[in-house]
Design a protein around this motif. Structure first.
Motif, short mmCIF file in Angstrom:
data_model
loop_
_atom_site.label_atom_id
_atom_site.label_comp_id
_atom_site.label_asym_id
_atom_site.label_seq_id
_atom_site.Cartn_x
_atom_site.Cartn_y
_atom_site.Cartn_z
N PRO A 136 -0.61 10.73 -16.40
CA PRO A 136 -0.62 11.72 -17.48
C PRO A 136 -1.55 12.91 -17.20
O PRO A 136 -1.21 14.05 -17.56
CB PRO A 136 -1.11 10.91 -18.69
CG PRO A 136 -0.78 9.50 -18.37
CD PRO A 136 -0.97 9.39 -16.89
N ASN A 177 5.74 7.37 -28.84
CA ASN A 177 6.35 7.95 -27.63
C ASN A 177 7.88 7.92 -27.71
O ASN A 177 8.55 8.87 -27.29
CB ASN A 177 5.88 7.20 -26.39
CG ASN A 177 4.49 7.61 -25.96
OD1 ASN A 177 4.31 8.63 -25.30
ND2 ASN A 177 3.49 6.84 -26.36
N ASP A 209 3.26 7.74 -20.57
CA ASP A 209 2.49 7.22 -21.70
C ASP A 209 3.13 5.96 -22.28
O ASP A 209 2.43 4.98 -22.61
CB ASP A 209 2.37 8.28 -22.80
CG ASP A 209 1.41 9.39 -22.41
OD1 ASP A 209 0.56 9.16 -21.54
OD2 ASP A 209 1.51 10.49 -22.99
N HIS A 265 1.53 2.14 -22.36
CA HIS A 265 1.35 1.34 -23.58
C HIS A 265 2.02 -0.02 -23.46
O HIS A 265 1.42 -1.05 -23.80
CB HIS A 265 1.93 2.09 -24.78
CG HIS A 265 0.94 2.97 -25.46
ND1 HIS A 265 -0.14 2.48 -26.15
CD2 HIS A 265 0.87 4.31 -25.56
CE1 HIS A 265 -0.84 3.49 -26.64
NE2 HIS A 265 -0.26 4.60 -26.29
N GLN A 296 -2.84 8.39 -24.90
CA GLN A 296 -1.42 8.07 -24.81
C GLN A 296 -0.77 7.93 -26.18
O GLN A 296 0.45 8.00 -26.29
CB GLN A 296 -1.25 6.77 -24.00
CG GLN A 296 -1.71 6.89 -22.56
CD GLN A 296 -1.69 5.56 -21.84
OE1 GLN A 296 -1.95 4.52 -22.44
NE2 GLN A 296 -1.39 5.58 -20.56
N SER A 317 -6.61 15.54 -24.20
CA SER A 317 -6.88 14.80 -22.97
C SER A 317 -8.34 14.92 -22.56
O SER A 317 -8.95 13.94 -22.12
CB SER A 317 -5.98 15.31 -21.84
OG SER A 317 -4.61 15.10 -22.14
N ASP A 364 -0.70 12.00 -27.47
CA ASP A 364 0.21 12.90 -26.74
C ASP A 364 1.54 13.13 -27.45
O ASP A 364 1.94 14.28 -27.67
CB ASP A 364 0.45 12.37 -25.32
CG ASP A 364 -0.64 12.77 -24.36
OD1 ASP A 364 -1.50 13.59 -24.75
OD2 ASP A 364 -0.67 12.26 -23.23
#
Length: 342
Positions: free
Chosen positions: A100, A23, A54, A58, A296, A254, A299
């Protein structure tokens, strides 16, 4: 609920670290994006909000899970967490689970309006509207997450004792039942409408590309056809298509990651017979939750890998090029005209 020894701490550390790095990398790439069109700003803001959600999921959820692992290592008996810890863990699961999905729907709706109604989008959709959507989505997820803290529903420890969530097994009250249904239905609705918006956007782009072919007369020269081919490739690699490809892939990811968990907890609520303690040790719930957590992680890689430069390379690799000699081929009449000039 009798709790079992949790799985090894290594996998939790790996997923949290890898997800956070992914991310942060995607956010770094987006930070260097230059806005060539102002209409791109709302989509980029929603994308940044999605990646931040996301990342927060995490880091925060990963830290809470690691705390449970360390708590087990420091104790001779792996007992249930405190009520306050379970409430924080459960509220974080609900908030970072819904955000999300709802932001993905907002991104799909924004692109659908931008592609199907470009003039309306340019005139009416601004960066301020995108901020309002992010605030609304965050507040909606937050309200649903804090309702159990005010007595509407409860958060309970889930099998095998490493996470807390809404009471999905044997709900004890109408609040428990309603909150699980709300979480599941909101998530599924966001995924369904995201897919519908993506389908409408793809159909609109295909129709626009078909019209661009119909505009060119069939009796044009090769140079005109070559320019038309280059134009069509530029259409394919346009900014709208780049963002739509990213959005379509992230919606599919997703769906694959979240639908098993959402449908499973929905089915559990619709069962009429109460579950026994042994049935509450549901291995599929844990498996589907792990699948959802990978959303996550995946993405940011959609935005890392499906950038315009990468799409161009993919398009160039699969696009069938004409033979080189056709560039210099001509009709007999053109050859005679060339000879006469000499």
């Amino acid at each position: 609920m009798s709790l079992l020894k949790p799985p090894g701490i290594g996998m939790s550390c790996f997923t949290m670290t890898f997800g956070a790095i992914s991310n942060l990398t995607a956010l770094g790439i987006l930070a260097r994006v230059r806005l060539h069109r102002q209409s791109k700003a709302p989509f980029l803001l929603l994308t940044v909000a999605l990646l931040v959600a996301d990342l927060g999921g995490h880091v925060i959820l990963g830290a809470l899970a690691l705390y449970r692992h360390m708590d087990w290592k420091n104790e001779t008996h792996f007992g249930e967490p405190t009520k306050e810890f379970c409430q924080i863990f459960g509220a974080s699961m609900v908030f970072f689970g819904l955000c999300p999905l709802l932001l993905g729907f907002a991104m799909a709706a924004e692109r659908c309006v931008a592609i199907t109604q470009p003039f309306f989008h340019s005139a009416m959709i601004t960066l301020a509207h995108a901020w309002q959507v992010v605030l609304f989505v965050s507040c909606l997820a937050l309200v649903l997450a804090v309702l159990p803290l005010s007595g509407v529903g409860t958060y309970t420890v889930q099998y095998p004792g490493t996470w807390c969530f809404l009471r999905i097994h044997d709900p004890q009250s109408t609040g428990d039942y309603s909150l699980v249904l709300a979480f599941s239905c909101l998530g599924l609705t966001a995924l369904i409408f995201s897919q519908l918006c993506n389908i409408v956007s793809i159909v609109a782009l295909l129709q626009a590309r078909r019209k661009s072919y119909d505009v060119n007369p069939k009796s044009t020269s090769f140079r005109t056809r070559h320019m038309s081919s280059a134009s069509s490739s530029s259409i394919f690699l346009s900014l709208d298509v780049e963002m739509l490809v990213q959005l379509a892939v992230i919606t599919v990811v997703s769906c694959v990651c979240w639908i098993p968990f959402l449908i499973h907890i929905l089915v559990l609520q619709l069962k009429e017979s109460p579950e026994s303690p042994e049935q509450s040790k549901d291995g599929f719930t844990l498996l589907s939750l792990r699948m959802a957590s990978w959303n996550q992680i995946l993405d940011p890689w959609v935005y890392i890998l499906l950038r315009k430069t990468v799409l161009f390379r993919i398009y160039s690799a699969f696009h069938t090029q004409r033979p080189t000699e056709t560039l210099y081929s001509s009709s007999p009449d053109s050859r005679r005209r060339t000879l006469s000039l000499h």
